[in-house]
Design a protein around this motif. Structure first.
Motif, short mmCIF file in Angstrom:
data_model
loop_
_atom_site.label_atom_id
_atom_site.label_comp_id
_atom_site.label_asym_id
_atom_site.label_seq_id
_atom_site.Cartn_x
_atom_site.Cartn_y
_atom_site.Cartn_z
N GLY A 168 0.82 -1.21 0.00
CA GLY A 168 0.00 0.00 0.00
C GLY A 168 0.84 1.26 0.00
O GLY A 168 0.52 2.24 -0.68
N ARG A 169 1.97 1.23 0.74
CA ARG A 169 2.87 2.39 0.76
C ARG A 169 3.49 2.61 -0.61
O ARG A 169 3.57 3.73 -1.10
N ALA A 170 3.93 1.51 -1.24
CA ALA A 170 4.51 1.64 -2.58
C ALA A 170 3.46 2.13 -3.58
O ALA A 170 3.75 2.98 -4.43
N PHE A 171 2.24 1.60 -3.45
CA PHE A 171 1.16 2.02 -4.35
C PHE A 171 0.82 3.48 -4.13
O PHE A 171 0.58 4.23 -5.09
N TYR A 172 0.84 3.93 -2.86
CA TYR A 172 0.57 5.34 -2.56
C TYR A 172 1.59 6.25 -3.24
O TYR A 172 1.22 7.28 -3.83
N ASP A 173 2.88 5.89 -3.18
CA ASP A 173 3.91 6.73 -3.80
C ASP A 173 3.65 6.93 -5.28
O ASP A 173 3.77 8.04 -5.81
N HIS A 174 3.28 5.85 -5.96
CA HIS A 174 3.00 5.95 -7.39
C HIS A 174 1.68 6.68 -7.64
O HIS A 174 1.58 7.50 -8.57
N ALA A 175 0.66 6.37 -6.83
CA ALA A 175 -0.65 7.00 -7.02
C ALA A 175 -0.56 8.50 -6.81
O ALA A 175 -1.18 9.29 -7.54
N ARG A 176 0.23 8.91 -5.83
CA ARG A 176 0.36 10.35 -5.58
C ARG A 176 1.01 11.04 -6.77
O ARG A 176 0.61 12.15 -7.15
N ARG A 177 2.02 10.40 -7.36
CA ARG A 177 2.66 11.01 -8.54
C ARG A 177 1.67 11.13 -9.70
O ARG A 177 1.70 12.11 -10.45
N VAL A 178 0.80 10.11 -9.85
CA VAL A 178 -0.21 10.17 -10.90
C VAL A 178 -1.14 11.35 -10.67
O VAL A 178 -1.44 12.13 -11.59
N ILE A 179 -1.61 11.52 -9.42
CA ILE A 179 -2.53 12.62 -9.09
C ILE A 179 -1.84 13.96 -9.30
O ILE A 179 -2.42 14.90 -9.85
N GLU A 180 -0.57 14.07 -8.87
CA GLU A 180 0.15 15.33 -9.04
C GLU A 180 0.34 15.66 -10.51
O GLU A 180 0.20 16.82 -10.92
N THR A 181 0.66 14.65 -11.31
CA THR A 181 0.82 14.88 -12.75
C THR A 181 -0.49 15.32 -13.38
O THR A 181 -0.52 16.24 -14.22
N LEU A 182 -1.58 14.69 -12.97
CA LEU A 182 -2.90 15.08 -13.49
C LEU A 182 -3.23 16.52 -13.09
O LEU A 182 -3.73 17.30 -13.92
N ASP A 183 -2.95 16.88 -11.83
CA ASP A 183 -3.23 18.24 -11.36
C ASP A 183 -2.39 19.26 -12.13
O ASP A 183 -2.86 20.36 -12.46
N GLU A 184 -1.12 18.91 -12.40
CA GLU A 184 -0.26 19.82 -13.14
C GLU A 184 -0.76 20.00 -14.57
O GLU A 184 -0.73 21.11 -15.13
N ALA A 185 -1.24 18.90 -15.18
CA ALA A 185 -1.80 19.00 -16.53
C ALA A 185 -3.04 19.88 -16.54
O ALA A 185 -3.24 20.71 -17.43
#
Length: 297
Positions: A62-79
């Motif tokens: 879950g911690r590893a998945f969170y790290d990747h999921a957060r990057r996905v959300i941040e990339t989406l927000d930046e887009a």
């Protein structure tokens, strides 16, 4: 709810440490937030969170998945920020935080007009006199009294905020009026404190320069408005921002104490992660707040 929205729920639940808190932050019921987490776990066939009656923590995967999921959300927000910047129509959520009294009096009144002028933007305002972790709590903009310690954050100074020592006339009649900073040692000083707060002191201005005064009192609180209320009731001396008590001083409900040795002014400004300030809607609100608030000081 889309897969990306489920990712948002998972990320906020991990960051806030609670399904209830994570759901509330996204305006979802605990049941709906819990179902979003279960959907992700069912999708991948793994447990992402360890749940007990007292605590919620991510599993190793879950911690590893969170790290990747957060990057996905941040990339989406930046887009999204990039597109809204080109379109001239800011979109999305701005998460703000501020101290209780300052937030109620100065920040909250700004929000309706800003949202009316920018209908694509939602504001989430969280008020607390406790310190917050801006990065971990995913705060876009934190209004702040004091000097920031984290150099990784962008600090925009709005104005110096004068402070005053105040007490009710009844308290001074009963306990005496301090004539010198050393006299504070024999008075009940009303203190703003919270768990893990630093050693408490007031820094007063003197002809010899700033002087740090270790003060003490019989009770303290993490809510600045409570301090003002206690002072009005005659329980002791409080160190308050001048704008919060100016009306009480003018009406005679509070009296300035040691006016020739006032506390050092606080610096009023806003903090934001450098990356967040590139978001047009965050930059727009920061500019708007500075423009509206600076004349008040």
């Amino acid at each position: 709810m889309s897969y990306l929205e489920s990712l948002r729920v998972f990320v906020r639940v991990v960051e806030l440490g609670s399904i209830t808190a994570g759901g509330r932050d996204l305006r979802l019921s605990p049941a709906v937030a819990s179902n979003r987490i279960k959907d992700l776990e069912n999708r991948y066939g793994v447990r992402l969170l360890n749940r007990t009656t007292r605590k919620l923590t991510p599993t190793e995967i879950g911690r590893a998945f969170y790290d990747h999921a957060r990057r996905v959300i941040e990339t989406l927000d930046e887009a999204e920020a990039l597109v809204s910047g080109f379109s001239g129509r800011p979109q999305g959520v701005i998460r703000l935080t501020a101290p209780l009294g300052l937030g109620r009096r100065l920040i909250a009144p700004l929000i309706p007009a800003f949202c009316a002028a920018n209908p694509g933007v939602d504001i989430r305002l969280r008020l607390s006199d406790r310190s917050v972790n801006i990065v971990e709590d995913a705060i876009d903009l934190a209004f702040f009294l004091g000097e920031p310690e984290d150099s990784a954050l962008k600090w925009r100074r709005i104005a110096p905020c004068p402070r005053v020592l105040v007490a009710a006339p009844a308290y001074l009649e009963a306990a005496g009026t301090p004539a010198h900073p050393d006299d504070l040692a024999s008075h009940n000083c009303l203190l703003l404190r919270y768990p893990r707060s630093p050693e408490y002191y007031w820094t007063l201005q003197t002809p010899e320069g700033p002087r740090k005064m270790m003060v003490q009192g019989r009770f303290d609180t993490d809510d600045g408005d409570v301090l003002t209320h206690w002072a009005l009731e005659g329980h002791g001396i409080a160190n308050r921002p001048a704008y919060e008590v100016s009306a009480d001083i003018e009406a005679g409900r509070l009296v300035r104490v040691l006016p020739d040795h006032p506390p050092l002014p606080s610096q009023f400004g806003c903090l934001t992660p450098h990356r967040r300030l590139q978001d047009p809607k965050v930059r727009l609100f920061a500019d708007y707040a500075m423009r509206e608030l600076k004349p008040l000081f």
